[in-house]
Design a protein around this motif. Structure first.
Motif, short mmCIF file in Angstrom:
data_model
loop_
_atom_site.label_atom_id
_atom_site.label_comp_id
_atom_site.label_asym_id
_atom_site.label_seq_id
_atom_site.Cartn_x
_atom_site.Cartn_y
_atom_site.Cartn_z
N ASN A 56 26.36 48.83 47.45
CA ASN A 56 25.62 47.94 47.82
C ASN A 56 25.99 46.67 47.14
N GLN A 57 27.09 46.23 46.73
CA GLN A 57 27.57 44.92 45.95
C GLN A 57 28.57 44.19 46.79
N THR A 58 28.97 43.06 46.37
CA THR A 58 29.91 42.04 46.94
C THR A 58 31.02 41.45 46.04
N ILE A 59 32.02 41.37 46.51
CA ILE A 59 32.97 40.24 45.67
C ILE A 59 32.44 39.09 45.96
N SER A 60 32.34 38.41 44.68
CA SER A 60 31.89 37.10 44.78
C SER A 60 32.59 36.01 45.83
N GLN A 61 31.94 35.10 46.20
CA GLN A 61 32.59 34.04 47.36
C GLN A 61 33.44 33.31 46.29
N VAL A 84 29.76 39.40 33.01
CA VAL A 84 28.80 40.47 33.13
C VAL A 84 28.78 40.73 34.67
N GLY A 85 29.12 42.11 34.97
CA GLY A 85 29.13 42.33 36.61
C GLY A 85 30.62 42.31 36.87
N THR A 86 31.67 43.16 36.55
CA THR A 86 32.89 43.18 36.86
C THR A 86 33.23 43.36 38.37
N GLY A 87 32.41 44.13 39.02
CA GLY A 87 32.43 44.50 40.52
C GLY A 87 33.97 44.72 40.85
N SER A 88 34.31 44.08 41.61
CA SER A 88 35.92 44.40 42.08
C SER A 88 36.96 43.91 40.94
N GLY A 89 36.45 43.12 40.17
CA GLY A 89 37.37 42.79 38.92
C GLY A 89 38.23 41.56 39.43
N VAL A 105 31.77 43.75 31.46
CA VAL A 105 30.93 45.02 31.45
C VAL A 105 30.35 45.17 32.95
N GLU A 106 30.13 46.45 33.38
CA GLU A 106 29.63 46.54 34.72
C GLU A 106 28.74 47.99 34.71
N ARG A 107 27.76 48.03 35.52
CA ARG A 107 27.03 49.35 35.25
C ARG A 107 27.03 50.36 36.47
N ILE A 108 27.96 50.10 37.30
CA ILE A 108 28.42 51.25 38.40
C ILE A 108 29.85 51.69 38.04
N TYR A 109 29.96 52.70 37.70
CA TYR A 109 31.12 53.48 37.15
C TYR A 109 32.21 53.36 38.12
N THR A 132 28.68 49.65 30.78
CA THR A 132 27.22 49.54 30.19
C THR A 132 26.42 48.45 30.88
N ASP A 133 25.22 48.28 30.63
CA ASP A 133 24.11 47.42 30.82
C ASP A 133 24.37 45.93 30.46
N GLY A 134 24.82 45.02 31.32
CA GLY A 134 25.05 43.71 30.65
C GLY A 134 24.03 43.03 30.32
N ASN A 135 22.60 43.47 30.25
CA ASN A 135 21.52 42.66 29.63
C ASN A 135 22.00 42.45 28.32
N GLU A 136 22.41 43.71 27.69
CA GLU A 136 22.59 43.77 26.26
C GLU A 136 24.00 43.02 25.84
N VAL A 149 28.02 35.34 34.12
CA VAL A 149 27.16 36.38 34.68
C VAL A 149 27.27 36.51 36.36
N ALA A 150 27.78 37.53 36.89
CA ALA A 150 27.78 37.50 38.45
C ALA A 150 26.62 38.31 39.21
N ALA A 151 25.52 38.28 38.62
CA ALA A 151 24.26 39.01 39.10
C ALA A 151 23.15 38.30 38.52
N LEU A 205 20.43 41.14 38.89
CA LEU A 205 20.97 41.72 37.76
C LEU A 205 20.13 43.04 37.57
N LEU A 206 20.56 44.09 37.54
CA LEU A 206 19.77 45.34 37.11
C LEU A 206 19.84 45.84 35.81
N ASP A 207 18.87 46.80 35.34
CA ASP A 207 18.88 47.26 34.20
C ASP A 207 19.05 48.66 33.81
N1 SAH Z 1 32.52 39.01 39.89
C1 SAH Z 1 32.38 40.11 40.72
C2 SAH Z 1 30.81 40.26 41.34
C3 SAH Z 1 30.44 41.70 41.59
S1 SAH Z 1 28.53 41.42 42.37
C4 SAH Z 1 33.45 40.30 41.90
O1 SAH Z 1 33.70 39.26 42.42
O2 SAH Z 1 33.75 41.23 42.46
C5 SAH Z 1 27.75 41.76 40.84
C6 SAH Z 1 28.10 43.00 40.12
O3 SAH Z 1 27.30 42.91 39.05
C7 SAH Z 1 28.06 44.50 40.70
O4 SAH Z 1 29.20 45.04 40.56
C8 SAH Z 1 26.68 45.02 40.08
O5 SAH Z 1 27.07 46.39 40.00
C9 SAH Z 1 26.85 44.11 38.56
N2 SAH Z 1 25.81 44.52 37.86
C10 SAH Z 1 24.23 44.34 38.14
N3 SAH Z 1 23.61 44.36 37.36
C11 SAH Z 1 24.30 44.58 36.26
C12 SAH Z 1 24.16 44.91 34.55
N4 SAH Z 1 22.78 44.94 34.42
N5 SAH Z 1 25.01 45.07 33.76
C13 SAH Z 1 26.37 45.07 34.45
N6 SAH Z 1 26.76 45.07 35.75
C14 SAH Z 1 25.80 44.71 36.43
#
Ligand code: SAH
Length: 210
Positions: A56-61, A84-89, A105-109, A132-136, A149-151, A205-207
């Motif tokens: 359910n995630q996207t690579i950023s525009q 915060v939010g590595t996503g695709s990298g 940091v990324e929350r989805i392993y 880890t949770d990027g809120n911290e 921050v990408a979320a 941004l989830l937690d």
């Molecule tokens: N810059 C990335 C964006 C991915 S989308 C790219 O271009 O690929 C945003 C990402 O933030 C998702 O992978 C999502 O899992 C992550 N994310 C959401 N909440 C987060 C949190 N609390 N901590 C870490 N990552 C989080």
């Protein structure tokens, strides 16, 4: 479909939308975005749009990546960045070519694992990833010259603000659903400045971590 001309067209669109930092545009021209998306979407990797990366995630525009990178870097020297939010990298790869060291940091392993492989294949070594949770934030390496921050949270997490160096910038979308604005929050000697930049559309941004 991944030809130089296709990539140049993408850069042209980003430039038209007001991104002018040449070193950001040059790095984006050189970085193979098609390697960061699922194979089925590789042919569309140089269109200026977000694309699915699973979970359910996207690579950023590309425009957002360019814009946020410019906001983070312009008019100063930046050594250490937290993403915060590595996503695709993909954003990680762009940053790693422009600053000294990137912590991300990324929350989805599984996403983090895939990003790690991609970044290793590109031989980018000034990057550290953590699940880890990027809120911290990532306290161990704080303070950061910049945090990107990408979320989108509904308000800027205090944990991130606290990890900014004096003069450091937090580039972050804030808001609910489709009602988000991109903010540039700067830590000053005495407090913070909050500048609202433009509307944005990011995943929330989830937690929790999975
Ligand atoms: N810059 C990335 C964006 C991915 S989308 C790219 O271009 O690929 C945003 C990402 O933030 C998702 O992978 C999502 O899992 C992550 N994310 C959401 N909440 C987060 C949190 N609390 N901590 C870490 N990552 C989080």
């Amino acid at each position: 479909m991944t030809s130089r001309r296709t990539r140049e067209r993408m850069i042209g669109r980003i430039r038209e939308q007001g991104v002018h930092m040449e070193r950001v545009l040059e790095v984006m021209l050189q970085t193979p975005r098609h390697l960061f998306v699922e194979e089925a979407f590789a042919g569309r990797a140089y269109e200026d749009m977000p694309l699915p990366i699973g979970f359910n995630q996207t690579i950023s525009q590309p425009y957002s990546v360019a814009r946020m990178t410019q906001l983070l870097l312009e008019n100063r020297n930046v050594e250490k960045v937290l993403e915060v939010g590595t996503g695709s990298g993909y954003q990680t790869a762009i940053l790693a070519q422009l600053v000294g060291k990137v912590y991300s940091v990324e929350r989805i392993y599984p996403l983090q694992q895939r990003a790690r492989r991609c970044l290793q294949n590109l031989r980018l070594r000034n990057i550290r990833l953590q699940h880890t949770d990027g809120n911290e934030g990532w306290a161990e390496y704080a303070p950061y010259d910049g945090i990107l921050v990408a979320a989108a949270p509904t308000r800027a997490p205090q944990g991130l603000i606290d990890q900014l160096a004096i003069g450091g910038r937090l580039i972050i979308p804030i808001g609910d659903g489709r009602d988000q604005m991109l903010h540039k929050i700067t830590r000053t000697e005495t407090g913070f400045e909050d500048e609202v930049i433009e509307p944005a559309i990011f995943v929330p941004l989830l937690d929790d971590v999975i």
